[in-house]
Design an enzyme around this catalytic site. Structure first.
Site, PDB file in Angstrom:
ATOM      1  N   ASP A  67      26.489  43.273  29.159  1.00  0.00           N
ATOM      2  CA  ASP A  67      27.321  44.355  28.632  1.00  0.00           C
ATOM      3  C   ASP A  67      27.516  44.286  27.128  1.00  0.00           C
ATOM      4  OD1 ASP A  67      28.842  42.059  28.823  1.00  0.00           O
ATOM      5  OD2 ASP A  67      30.164  42.820  30.380  1.00  0.00           O
ATOM      6  N   ASP A 136      40.741  40.837  37.234  1.00  0.00           N
ATOM      7  CA  ASP A 136      40.864  41.980  38.159  1.00  0.00           C
ATOM      8  C   ASP A 136      39.642  42.123  39.066  1.00  0.00           C
ATOM      9  OD1 ASP A 136      38.947  42.869  36.382  1.00  0.00           O
ATOM     10  OD2 ASP A 136      40.063  44.619  35.687  1.00  0.00           O
ATOM     11  N   HIS A 138      36.407  42.140  38.012  1.00  0.00           N
ATOM     12  CA  HIS A 138      35.217  42.797  37.458  1.00  0.00           C
ATOM     13  C   HIS A 138      34.072  41.813  37.203  1.00  0.00           C
ATOM     14  CE1 HIS A 138      37.056  42.424  33.161  1.00  0.00           C
ATOM     15  NE2 HIS A 138      35.962  41.690  33.150  1.00  0.00           N
ATOM     16  N   GLU A 143      34.602  47.642  36.226  1.00  0.00           N
ATOM     17  CA  GLU A 143      36.028  47.527  36.532  1.00  0.00           C
ATOM     18  C   GLU A 143      36.304  47.965  37.982  1.00  0.00           C
ATOM     19  OE1 GLU A 143      37.838  45.905  34.646  1.00  0.00           O
ATOM     20  OE2 GLU A 143      38.121  46.715  32.634  1.00  0.00           O
TER      21      GLU A 143
END
Ligand code: GLP
Length: 261
Positions: A67, A136, A138, A143
């Site tokens: 990313d 979370d 990811h 996400e």
């Protein structure tokens, strides 16, 4: 899923580095999927040590990073291109042509995402994908609620991730809201995945990823469907798992020929 529990983050990174080194030794032209974040930093320094001291050859390797932030140039210290250069690439003999990182400055993001997918295909797919884990759930920057079959694309970060990333930027800067990330479908096509997570703050999400239901709310849980994943965690990150004893028993009894250390 193979769950390996080590004493601390340093041991986790050392095992991940041995695994990557093993892949490169076996296949000098291997395609490596690479991750950023605090988690794999020691893995990169260990790989650089192996490169120097054990003469591991990276000259034929191709890399694809997961990313990048939209709007950041590779010269920005918070960009993942900068991170990779500093922590890994500049220490190795590897040509820039072999290195692929999503282009945060692209004028045509959808086209550059398609090109990224095409480049991965042209290189024969990813042999081993390194992954970190967001608190979370990811992976890459996929996400919660990301499509579980998504491809490389633009994503909007959650506010929690924006806050978590703030420390990488100076106080007067705006933390980017948008990123380009390999999709979950893209990650799932890697022939092997190595998930690294350590520290108490990851314990809850590790349990959800490994032992919870497969759900887009915890994107990493999709790895339960991947045929070859090694989840390397430390004791602190393992605390909320139900089957700790079994994972330890499996690792202790692992056949010699399957071991990396
Ligand atoms: C970031 C990255 C992920 C990384 C994760 C965890 O947002 N995009 O690739 O795995 O968050 O970061 P850290 O390793 O710093 O805990």
């Amino acid at each position: 899923m193979e769950v390996v529990i080590k004493k601390n983050g340093e041991e986790c990174c050392s095992l991940a580095a041995k695994l990557i080194a093993g892949v490169v030794r076996q296949k000098p032209g291997a395609v490596l999927g690479l991750a950023t974040g605090r988690t794999p930093e020691l893995m990169y320094s260990e790989l650089v040590r192996i490169y120097r001291e054990e003469k591991l050859d990276f000259s034929k390797v191709t890399t694809f990073n997961l990313d990048e932030y939209v709007g950041l140039s590779p010269k920005h210290p918070a960009s993942y291109a900068y991170y990779m250069q500093e922590k890994f690439f500049r220490h190795l003999h590897i040509s820039p042509a072999q290195i692929h990182i999503p282009d945060g400055l692209s004028k045509n993001v959808p086209a550059s995402c398609d090109d990224y997918e095409e480049a991965i295909r042209k290189h024969g797919g990813i042999d081993v994908q390194v992954l970190g884990l967001g608190t979370d759930g990811h992976i890459g920057f996929n996400e919660p609620s990301s499509s579980l079959s998504s491809r490389t694309r633009i994503k909007t970060l959650t506010q929690k991730t924006v806050e978590a990333n703030r420390s990488q930027f100076s106080p007067e800067e705006t933390v980017p809201r948008h990123v380009i990330t390999m999709g979950i479908g893209t990650i799932m096509e890697a022939r092997q995945c190595v998930m690294l997570a350590y520290g108490e703050s990851k314990a809850e999400v590790v349990a959800k990823m490994v032992e919870g239901p497969i759900t887009a709310v915890i994107p990493a849980s999709i790895l339960q469907l991947h045929p070859k994943v090694m989840v390397i965690i430390d004791e602190a990150a393992s605390r909320k798992l139900r089957l700790i004893d079994y994972y330890q028993f499996v690792y202790k009894n692992k056949p010699e020929w399957q071991r990396y250390e």
